[in-house]
Write a protein that holds these residues in place. Structure first.
Motif, PDB file in Angstrom:
ATOM      1  N   GLU A  88      40.056  37.853  39.819  1.00  0.00           N
ATOM      2  CA  GLU A  88      40.052  37.773  38.359  1.00  0.00           C
ATOM      3  C   GLU A  88      38.706  37.258  37.856  1.00  0.00           C
ATOM      4  OE1 GLU A  88      42.889  36.195  34.727  1.00  0.00           O
ATOM      5  OE2 GLU A  88      43.238  35.436  36.752  1.00  0.00           O
ATOM      6  N   PHE A  89      38.158  36.250  38.516  1.00  0.00           N
ATOM      7  CA  PHE A  89      36.844  35.730  38.142  1.00  0.00           C
ATOM      8  C   PHE A  89      35.788  36.821  38.278  1.00  0.00           C
ATOM      9  CE2 PHE A  89      32.760  33.881  39.327  1.00  0.00           C
ATOM     10  CZ  PHE A  89      32.524  33.081  38.210  1.00  0.00           C
ATOM     11  N   LEU A  90      35.834  37.562  39.365  1.00  0.00           N
ATOM     12  CA  LEU A  90      34.879  38.634  39.592  1.00  0.00           C
ATOM     13  C   LEU A  90      34.990  39.712  38.519  1.00  0.00           C
ATOM     14  CD1 LEU A  90      32.743  39.859  41.514  1.00  0.00           C
ATOM     15  CD2 LEU A  90      34.635  40.956  42.709  1.00  0.00           C
ATOM     16  N   LEU A  91      36.205  40.103  38.194  1.00  0.00           N
ATOM     17  CA  LEU A  91      36.421  41.148  37.186  1.00  0.00           C
ATOM     18  C   LEU A  91      36.032  40.679  35.788  1.00  0.00           C
ATOM     19  CD1 LEU A  91      39.830  42.462  38.519  1.00  0.00           C
ATOM     20  CD2 LEU A  91      37.656  43.704  38.552  1.00  0.00           C
ATOM     21  N   ALA A  92      36.220  39.399  35.506  1.00  0.00           N
ATOM     22  CA  ALA A  92      35.906  38.869  34.180  1.00  0.00           C
ATOM     23  C   ALA A  92      34.420  38.547  34.015  1.00  0.00           C
ATOM     24  CB  ALA A  92      36.724  37.607  33.925  1.00  0.00           C
ATOM     25  N   SER A  93      33.701  38.489  35.100  1.00  0.00           N
ATOM     26  CA  SER A  93      32.284  38.136  35.049  1.00  0.00           C
ATOM     27  C   SER A  93      31.510  39.129  34.186  1.00  0.00           C
ATOM     28  CB  SER A  93      31.701  38.128  36.467  1.00  0.00           C
ATOM     29  OG  SER A  93      30.317  38.001  36.418  1.00  0.00           O
ATOM     30  N   SER A  94      30.693  38.591  33.312  1.00  0.00           N
ATOM     31  CA  SER A  94      29.935  39.482  32.423  1.00  0.00           C
ATOM     32  C   SER A  94      28.788  40.166  33.152  1.00  0.00           C
ATOM     33  CB  SER A  94      29.384  38.689  31.232  1.00  0.00           C
ATOM     34  OG  SER A  94      28.537  37.666  31.701  1.00  0.00           O
ATOM     35  N   THR A  95      28.402  39.651  34.309  1.00  0.00           N
ATOM     36  CA  THR A  95      27.282  40.257  35.036  1.00  0.00           C
ATOM     37  C   THR A  95      27.748  41.262  36.074  1.00  0.00           C
ATOM     38  OG1 THR A  95      27.309  38.470  36.646  1.00  0.00           O
ATOM     39  CG2 THR A  95      25.834  38.217  34.753  1.00  0.00           C
ATOM     40  N   ALA A  96      29.018  41.288  36.359  1.00  0.00           N
ATOM     41  CA  ALA A  96      29.524  42.188  37.397  1.00  0.00           C
ATOM     42  C   ALA A  96      30.251  43.369  36.784  1.00  0.00           C
ATOM     43  CB  ALA A  96      30.459  41.432  38.328  1.00  0.00           C
ATOM     44  N   ALA A  97      29.926  44.526  37.249  1.00  0.00           N
ATOM     45  CA  ALA A  97      30.596  45.731  36.772  1.00  0.00           C
ATOM     46  C   ALA A  97      31.563  46.240  37.835  1.00  0.00           C
ATOM     47  CB  ALA A  97      29.560  46.800  36.427  1.00  0.00           C
ATOM     48  N   TYR A  98      32.184  45.296  38.528  1.00  0.00           N
ATOM     49  CA  TYR A  98      33.138  45.688  39.562  1.00  0.00           C
ATOM     50  C   TYR A  98      34.395  46.233  38.915  1.00  0.00           C
ATOM     51  CZ  TYR A  98      30.215  43.066  42.740  1.00  0.00           C
ATOM     52  OH  TYR A  98      29.167  42.618  43.466  1.00  0.00           O
ATOM     53  N   GLN A  99      34.957  47.180  39.576  1.00  0.00           N
ATOM     54  CA  GLN A  99      36.210  47.732  39.099  1.00  0.00           C
ATOM     55  C   GLN A  99      37.290  47.411  40.114  1.00  0.00           C
ATOM     56  OE1 GLN A  99      35.984  51.775  37.801  1.00  0.00           O
ATOM     57  NE2 GLN A  99      34.037  51.460  36.791  1.00  0.00           N
ATOM     58  N   ILE A 100      38.483  47.380  39.649  1.00  0.00           N
ATOM     59  CA  ILE A 100      39.621  47.010  40.486  1.00  0.00           C
ATOM     60  C   ILE A 100      39.748  47.939  41.692  1.00  0.00           C
ATOM     61  CG2 ILE A 100      41.365  48.327  39.221  1.00  0.00           C
ATOM     62  CD1 ILE A 100      41.780  44.767  40.492  1.00  0.00           C
ATOM     63  N   GLU A 101      39.372  49.194  41.536  1.00  0.00           N
ATOM     64  CA  GLU A 101      39.456  50.143  42.646  1.00  0.00           C
ATOM     65  C   GLU A 101      38.528  49.755  43.780  1.00  0.00           C
ATOM     66  OE1 GLU A 101      38.986  51.156  39.495  1.00  0.00           O
ATOM     67  OE2 GLU A 101      40.860  52.171  39.031  1.00  0.00           O
ATOM     68  N   ASP A 102      37.359  49.194  43.444  1.00  0.00           N
ATOM     69  CA  ASP A 102      36.422  48.755  44.480  1.00  0.00           C
ATOM     70  C   ASP A 102      37.028  47.637  45.320  1.00  0.00           C
ATOM     71  OD1 ASP A 102      34.513  50.521  43.430  1.00  0.00           O
ATOM     72  OD2 ASP A 102      33.760  48.994  42.047  1.00  0.00           O
ATOM     73  N   ILE A 103      37.676  46.706  44.668  1.00  0.00           N
ATOM     74  CA  ILE A 103      38.240  45.545  45.364  1.00  0.00           C
ATOM     75  C   ILE A 103      39.378  45.965  46.279  1.00  0.00           C
ATOM     76  CG2 ILE A 103      39.504  43.385  45.034  1.00  0.00           C
ATOM     77  CD1 ILE A 103      37.879  43.031  42.429  1.00  0.00           C
ATOM     78  N   ARG A 104      40.232  46.830  45.794  1.00  0.00           N
ATOM     79  CA  ARG A 104      41.414  47.158  46.596  1.00  0.00           C
ATOM     80  C   ARG A 104      41.093  48.044  47.802  1.00  0.00           C
ATOM     81  NH1 ARG A 104      45.304  51.504  43.669  1.00  0.00           N
ATOM     82  NH2 ARG A 104      43.789  53.161  43.574  1.00  0.00           N
ATOM     83  N   LEU A 105      39.887  48.589  47.870  1.00  0.00           N
ATOM     84  CA  LEU A 105      39.512  49.420  49.009  1.00  0.00           C
ATOM     85  C   LEU A 105      38.936  48.617  50.177  1.00  0.00           C
ATOM     86  CD1 LEU A 105      37.904  52.480  47.191  1.00  0.00           C
ATOM     87  CD2 LEU A 105      40.150  52.330  48.257  1.00  0.00           C
ATOM     88  N   VAL A 106      38.767  47.317  50.003  1.00  0.00           N
ATOM     89  CA  VAL A 106      38.152  46.494  51.044  1.00  0.00           C
ATOM     90  C   VAL A 106      39.000  46.446  52.306  1.00  0.00           C
ATOM     91  CG1 VAL A 106      37.445  44.150  51.646  1.00  0.00           C
ATOM     92  CG2 VAL A 106      36.786  45.125  49.446  1.00  0.00           C
TER      93      VAL A 106
END
Length: 187
Positions: A88-106
């Motif tokens: 949640e912190f990563l997704l809410a970060s204003s500097t990170a453009a991570y998407q939930i799909e990226d995280i779940r593929l780890v």
């Protein structure tokens, strides 16, 4: 032999049975053709047992590898609740453009953590690559959670994406439009 599982034991017992009970007929009784067929059948049975054993061994290796990763890597020891907070912190970060799909593929575990926590799906990041069906699925998976929407560049399907989001205006917690990236938003 204490670390052999029931499945492996079964395969080993079958292999042992085949080795003890393969009857090679006397060449005089059935002739050469019968001998060749009998040996061929025995070889086929042994090949099946060998393949079954190979499958069991491969599965055991995969399981051992997963266990090793779990023991060695600290991230695998975090409870799911802590992973959700990190994500949640990563997704809410204003500097990170991570998407939930990226995280779940780890890895397998992260996939299940993401899939089972609707709050993570409420962080919607829209850029020029975003597809309406992806946004629709993400909004659906977020259930009733307030939406945090970040939009960078308009897409060729921006009207369709906006229509999807407009249906959920009461759920909007924050909406961020990055106007510096594309001047087409004004006017």
């Amino acid at each position: 032999m204490s670390n052999i599982s029931l499945t492996e034991s079964t395969v080993l017992a079958a292999l042992d049975y085949l080795m003890k009970n393969v009857q090679v007929p006397d060449a005089g009784e059935t002739g050469k053709q019968g001998l060749v067929e009998s040996i061929g059948d025995s070889i086929n049975r042994m090949a099946l047992v060998t393949e079954a054993f190979r499958t069991v061994a491969t599965n055991q290796l995969k399981l051992n590898r997963r266990r090793r990763n779990t023991v060695l890597s600290p991230i695998f020891r975090f409870p799911d609740e802590v992973l959700v907070l990190i994500f949640e912190f990563l997704l809410a970060s204003s500097t990170a453009a991570y998407q939930i799909e990226d995280i779940r593929l780890v890895c397998y575990r992260w996939y299940h953590v993401v899939e089972s926590n609707h709050i993570l799906w409420s962080y919607i990041y829209i850029n020029h690559k975003s597809k309406p069906q992806k946004i629709r699925a993400q909004v659906a998976k977020s259930q009733a959670t307030p939406l945090v929407i970040k939009m960078e560049k308009p897409t060729s399907t921006e009207n369709e994406i906006l229509n999807i989001l407009f249906d959920h205006i009461p759920r909007w917690q924050t909406v961020t439009l990055d106007l510096a990236k594309k001047q087409e938003w004004i006017g």
